[in-house]
Design an enzyme around this catalytic site. Structure first.
Site, PDB file in Angstrom:
ATOM      1  CG  HIS A  44     -28.711 -10.803 -56.000  1.00  0.00           C
ATOM      2  ND1 HIS A  44     -29.194 -11.857 -56.738  1.00  0.00           N
ATOM      3  CD2 HIS A  44     -28.611 -11.265 -54.729  1.00  0.00           C
ATOM      4  CE1 HIS A  44     -29.354 -12.916 -55.959  1.00  0.00           C
ATOM      5  NE2 HIS A  44     -29.002 -12.575 -54.734  1.00  0.00           N
ATOM      6  CB  VAL A 171     -15.827 -13.254 -61.764  1.00  0.00           C
ATOM      7  CG1 VAL A 171     -16.515 -13.053 -60.412  1.00  0.00           C
ATOM      8  CG2 VAL A 171     -14.676 -12.259 -61.920  1.00  0.00           C
ATOM      9  CG  ASP A 173     -22.026 -14.179 -57.950  1.00  0.00           C
ATOM     10  OD1 ASP A 173     -22.246 -14.749 -56.874  1.00  0.00           O
ATOM     11  OD2 ASP A 173     -22.566 -13.097 -58.270  1.00  0.00           O
ATOM     12  CG  MET A 174     -21.120 -20.792 -56.888  1.00  0.00           C
ATOM     13  SD  MET A 174     -20.620 -22.502 -57.255  1.00  0.00           S
ATOM     14  CE  MET A 174     -21.894 -23.423 -56.371  1.00  0.00           C
ATOM     15  CD1 TRP A 225     -23.195 -36.300 -52.039  1.00  0.00           C
ATOM     16  CD2 TRP A 225     -25.112 -36.858 -53.018  1.00  0.00           C
ATOM     17  NE1 TRP A 225     -22.868 -37.026 -53.150  1.00  0.00           N
ATOM     18  CE2 TRP A 225     -24.038 -37.397 -53.776  1.00  0.00           C
ATOM     19  CE3 TRP A 225     -26.422 -37.090 -53.452  1.00  0.00           C
ATOM     20  CZ2 TRP A 225     -24.245 -38.148 -54.936  1.00  0.00           C
ATOM     21  CZ3 TRP A 225     -26.620 -37.845 -54.599  1.00  0.00           C
ATOM     22  CH2 TRP A 225     -25.535 -38.359 -55.331  1.00  0.00           C
ATOM     23  CE  LYS A 226     -20.321 -35.333 -55.665  1.00  0.00           C
ATOM     24  NZ  LYS A 226     -19.750 -35.475 -57.027  1.00  0.00           N
TER      25      LYS A 226
END
Length: 328
Positions: A44, A171, A173-174, A225-226
């Site tokens: 990114h 922190v 970040d996902m 599914w979560k």
């Protein structure tokens, strides 16, 4: 190859100024891309920069626009990004949220009609550096199949959470896919296998081959599914509270733009009990290891290690990407 931070920053700045950015905005955007690369998020940072320029050249990003307060819904401030640079819009809204949280204890700000915010974690670090905790997230175009489906109908909607500390902040970040697309592209570019299965190939088989996952366009949601359910909820919160587009409507467009985001910021000055945080971190570090050489870490801990290494040795940059950037 490895490049010094200043060389990356200067090249980003040069290109942005040549595209017509005002100097202040160009410096902020260049720093955002350079900082992301320094911290090891080339996917990114440096790798994403050519696509950012492409979106500008094609007219999807208005370099002169910026987020503007257009409405209020109770305590929620609603901003329109006017399709300005996503990283600059998010940084500006986070600045305003921090200022409001310092005054009132908490700030909730919704942003619509904006562009990709690049590395979302940057805005968690921004909040933490100001002594604030934060929860922020964005929706995306449909790039993730809901659990039990083959077709992409939901987004991998990145989620950021930050807790400030006196020294090293925490922190998270996902993306809510097992691997973000930028990470898949990074592994594919480096011709490496993923450490864990990240999606399905065209035969419907789980695979660690990033190229096969990208070809099939079938990454898996984090937690199966979560993660699928979390993606749907993040999308609805961001789009409904900002009165912006949801993932379904973004998917009707020819490119990914006009995204919706939400920023929750909490003033933590005088509220942080460092000893309690240290107890939690010490407990994590003391857990019995699978690999004796690799201790468990808290969110953001590896970022500090990569940042220090890249300052000393230079930032890893793919030579092909660097040549493409120089041609811009």
């Amino acid at each position: 190859m490895r490049l010094e931070y200043s060389k990356l920053y200067d090249k980003f700045l040069e290109i942005l100024l040549n595209r017509g950015f005002a100097e202040v905005k160009a410096k902020k955007a260049a720093k955002n891309f350079a900082d992301s690369s320094l911290d090891g998020f080339q996917s990114h940072g440096v790798n994403r920069f050519p696509r950012f320029i492409e979106m500008i050249d094609q007219g999807y990003i208005d370099i002169e626009a910026e987020a503007e307060l257009v409405d209020r819904n109770g305590n929620i401030e609603i901003y329109d990004g006017h399709l300005g640079p996503g990283n600059l819009n998010a940084q500006l809204v986070m600045e305003k949220a921090i200022k409001k949280a310092k005054k009132e204890g908490i700030a909730v700000m919704a942003l619509r009609n904006t562009n990709h915010w690049m590395r979302g974690g940057a805005f968690g670090w921004q909040a933490a550096e100001a002594g604030c905790a934060a929860i922020c997230f964005t929706n995306t175009l449909p790039n993730l199949p809901p659990w039990g489906a083959k077709e992409c109908k939901i987004g991998n909607n990145p989620l950021v959470m930050a807790i400030p500390r006196q020294e090293k902040h925490i922190v998270l970040d996902m993306a809510v896919s097992q691997y973000a697309y930028g990470k898949l592209e990074q592994y594919a570019m480096d011709d490496r296998e993923l450490p864990y299965p990240g999606g399905y190939n065209k035969n419907g088989e789980l695979t660690t081959n990033p190229k096969e996952i990208l070809e099939a366009v079938r990454p898996i949601p984090t937690g199966y599914w979560k993660g699928s359910g979390l993606s749907i909820m993040l999308d609805l919160f961001a789009s409904l509270l900002s009165n912006g587009l949801d993932t379904f409507l973004i998917g009707q467009k020819e490119r990914e733009y006009a995204l919706s985001q939400l920023f929750l910021v909490f003033d933590m000055e005088g509220k942080i009990e460092e000893e309690r945080i240290e107890e939690t971190i010490d407990s994590i570090h003391s857990a019995e290891r699978v690999d004796p050489e690799a201790r468990p870490t808290y969110p953001g801990e590896r970022t500090y290690l990569r940042r220090q290494e890249n300052r000393e040795k230079g930032i890893p940059v793919n030579e092909e990407v660097w040549e493409k950037i120089k041609s811009l």
